[in-house]
Write a protein that holds these residues in place. Structure first.
Motif, PDB file in Angstrom:
ATOM      1  N   TYR A  36       1.073  -1.155   0.314  1.00  0.00           N
ATOM      2  CA  TYR A  36       0.113  -0.068  -0.257  1.00  0.00           C
ATOM      3  C   TYR A  36       0.980   0.985   0.274  1.00  0.00           C
ATOM      4  O   TYR A  36       2.022   1.327   0.861  1.00  0.00           O
ATOM      5  CB  TYR A  36      -1.038   0.414   1.487  1.00  0.00           C
ATOM      6  CG  TYR A  36      -1.959  -0.561   1.964  1.00  0.00           C
ATOM      7  CD1 TYR A  36      -1.534  -2.348   2.321  1.00  0.00           C
ATOM      8  CD2 TYR A  36      -3.172  -1.164   0.572  1.00  0.00           C
ATOM      9  CE1 TYR A  36      -2.464  -3.110   2.366  1.00  0.00           C
ATOM     10  CE2 TYR A  36      -3.632  -1.982   1.307  1.00  0.00           C
ATOM     11  CZ  TYR A  36      -3.649  -2.866   1.785  1.00  0.00           C
ATOM     12  OH  TYR A  36      -4.828  -3.935   1.785  1.00  0.00           O
ATOM     13  N   GLN A  38       0.601   5.085   1.435  1.00  0.00           N
ATOM     14  CA  GLN A  38       0.194   5.919   2.737  1.00  0.00           C
ATOM     15  C   GLN A  38       0.547   6.892   2.720  1.00  0.00           C
ATOM     16  O   GLN A  38       1.941   7.631   2.791  1.00  0.00           O
ATOM     17  CB  GLN A  38       0.197   5.057   3.912  1.00  0.00           C
ATOM     18  CG  GLN A  38       0.207   5.685   5.077  1.00  0.00           C
ATOM     19  CD  GLN A  38      -1.559   5.974   5.354  1.00  0.00           C
ATOM     20  OE1 GLN A  38      -2.080   4.619   5.576  1.00  0.00           O
ATOM     21  NE2 GLN A  38      -1.806   7.195   5.013  1.00  0.00           N
ATOM     22  N   LYS A  40      -1.166  11.409   2.810  1.00  0.00           N
ATOM     23  CA  LYS A  40      -2.291  11.665   4.072  1.00  0.00           C
ATOM     24  C   LYS A  40      -2.966  11.546   4.418  1.00  0.00           C
ATOM     25  O   LYS A  40      -4.026  11.229   5.468  1.00  0.00           O
ATOM     26  CB  LYS A  40      -1.916  13.664   3.788  1.00  0.00           C
ATOM     27  CG  LYS A  40      -0.565  13.946   4.239  1.00  0.00           C
ATOM     28  CD  LYS A  40      -0.989  15.909   4.577  1.00  0.00           C
ATOM     29  CE  LYS A  40       0.528  16.146   4.755  1.00  0.00           C
ATOM     30  NZ  LYS A  40       1.014  15.775   6.000  1.00  0.00           N
ATOM     31  N   LYS A  41      -3.966  11.086   2.935  1.00  0.00           N
ATOM     32  CA  LYS A  41      -5.405  10.703   3.137  1.00  0.00           C
ATOM     33  C   LYS A  41      -5.088   8.925   3.242  1.00  0.00           C
ATOM     34  O   LYS A  41      -4.115   8.356   3.779  1.00  0.00           O
ATOM     35  CB  LYS A  41      -5.902  11.022   1.820  1.00  0.00           C
ATOM     36  CG  LYS A  41      -6.055  12.218   2.016  1.00  0.00           C
ATOM     37  CD  LYS A  41      -7.339  13.121   3.810  1.00  0.00           C
ATOM     38  CE  LYS A  41      -7.699  14.850   3.399  1.00  0.00           C
ATOM     39  NZ  LYS A  41      -8.643  15.125   4.640  1.00  0.00           N
ATOM     40  N   ALA A  42      -6.296   8.386   2.751  1.00  0.00           N
ATOM     41  CA  ALA A  42      -6.309   7.065   2.636  1.00  0.00           C
ATOM     42  C   ALA A  42      -5.299   6.433   1.946  1.00  0.00           C
ATOM     43  O   ALA A  42      -4.638   6.842   0.994  1.00  0.00           O
ATOM     44  CB  ALA A  42      -7.528   6.590   1.944  1.00  0.00           C
ATOM     45  N   PRO A  43      -5.089   5.457   2.400  1.00  0.00           N
ATOM     46  CA  PRO A  43      -4.275   4.070   1.700  1.00  0.00           C
ATOM     47  C   PRO A  43      -4.469   4.095  -0.179  1.00  0.00           C
ATOM     48  O   PRO A  43      -5.572   3.517   0.065  1.00  0.00           O
ATOM     49  CB  PRO A  43      -3.577   2.992   2.590  1.00  0.00           C
ATOM     50  CG  PRO A  43      -4.138   3.167   3.868  1.00  0.00           C
ATOM     51  CD  PRO A  43      -5.645   4.363   3.755  1.00  0.00           C
TER      52      PRO A  43
END
Lengths: 108, 113
Positions: A36, A38, A40-43
């Motif tokens: 993934y 990652q 600042k927001k969603a992975p």
């Protein structure tokens, strides 16, 4: 005890460089390994690997799994500043085991 | 260090019930993250805290979800009322500095029937 180890913990490169991120694991009942990104927001899901030796590619990113030596690598070629993120490796063995992540910083 | 401790490991509850998931981060870690893992959506970041203060909760799916961190050693994720679509594995993670050296808990597998 199941464990997933990523290295390096952090990495600073310049745009255009190629990087290799490592993920080694020791788990029982391995099913798959996932990468993934990652920010600042969603992975963001990158790859799921289940078989050894089959390289998966997506643009400048590629990944391969070695189930004999129990590791995976994530390669990023011609890095860009937008590649700066934490890259997480996780192993699915009916539970999910995460590594600590590799913090990649790409400088202009 | 025992790592990040989540409880319970498994939770089965009926639709409409309140569910509380708990997390104890690693001592000294300033950041705490709550994630949700499902087959359909993959790994989602729900909320994260810095020094016990919620920084970004934009990933929280709806008002039924709430998270608190009353002190540096404890956080809860509450779902009230729970629905079957909330069934997932919920992970808690902590780090010393945002974006370096995450430590994930073992997760709570939630099943809402």
């Amino acid at each position: 005890e199941d464990k997933v180890v990523q290295s390096p913990l952090s990495l600073v490169v310049h745009e255009g460089d190629t990087v290799t991120l490592n993920c080694s694991y020791e788990v029982t009942n391995f099913r798959s390994l996932l990468w993934y990104k990652q920010e600042k927001k969603a992975p963001t899901f990158l790859f799921m690997l289940t078989s050894s030796g089959i390289e998966k590619k997506s643009g400048r990113l590629s990944s391969i799994l070695d189930k004999k030596e129990l590791f995976s690598i994530l390669n990023i070629t011609a890095t860009q500043t937008g590649d700066s993120a934490v890259y997480l490796c996780a192993v699915d063995n009916n539970d999910m085991r995460f590594g600590a992540g590799t913090r990649l910083t790409v400088k202009p | 260090d025992a790592g990040v401790i989540q409880s319970p490991r498994h939770e089965v509850t009926e639709m409409g019930q309140e569910v509380t998931l708990r997390c104890k981060p690693i001592s000294g870690h300033d950041y705490l993250f709550w994630y949700r893992q499902t087959m359909m959506r993959g790994l989602e970041l729900l909320i994260y805290f810095n020094n016990n203060v919620p920084i970004d909760d934009s990933g929280m799916p709806e008002d039924r979800f709430s998270a608190k961190m009353p002190n540096a050693s404890f956080s809860t994720l509450k779902i009230q009322p729970s629905e079957p679509r909330d069934s997932a594995v919920y992970f808690c993670a902590s780090s010393l500095v945002g974006g370096y050296g995450y430590t994930f808990g073992s997760g709570t597998r939630l099943t809402v029937v």
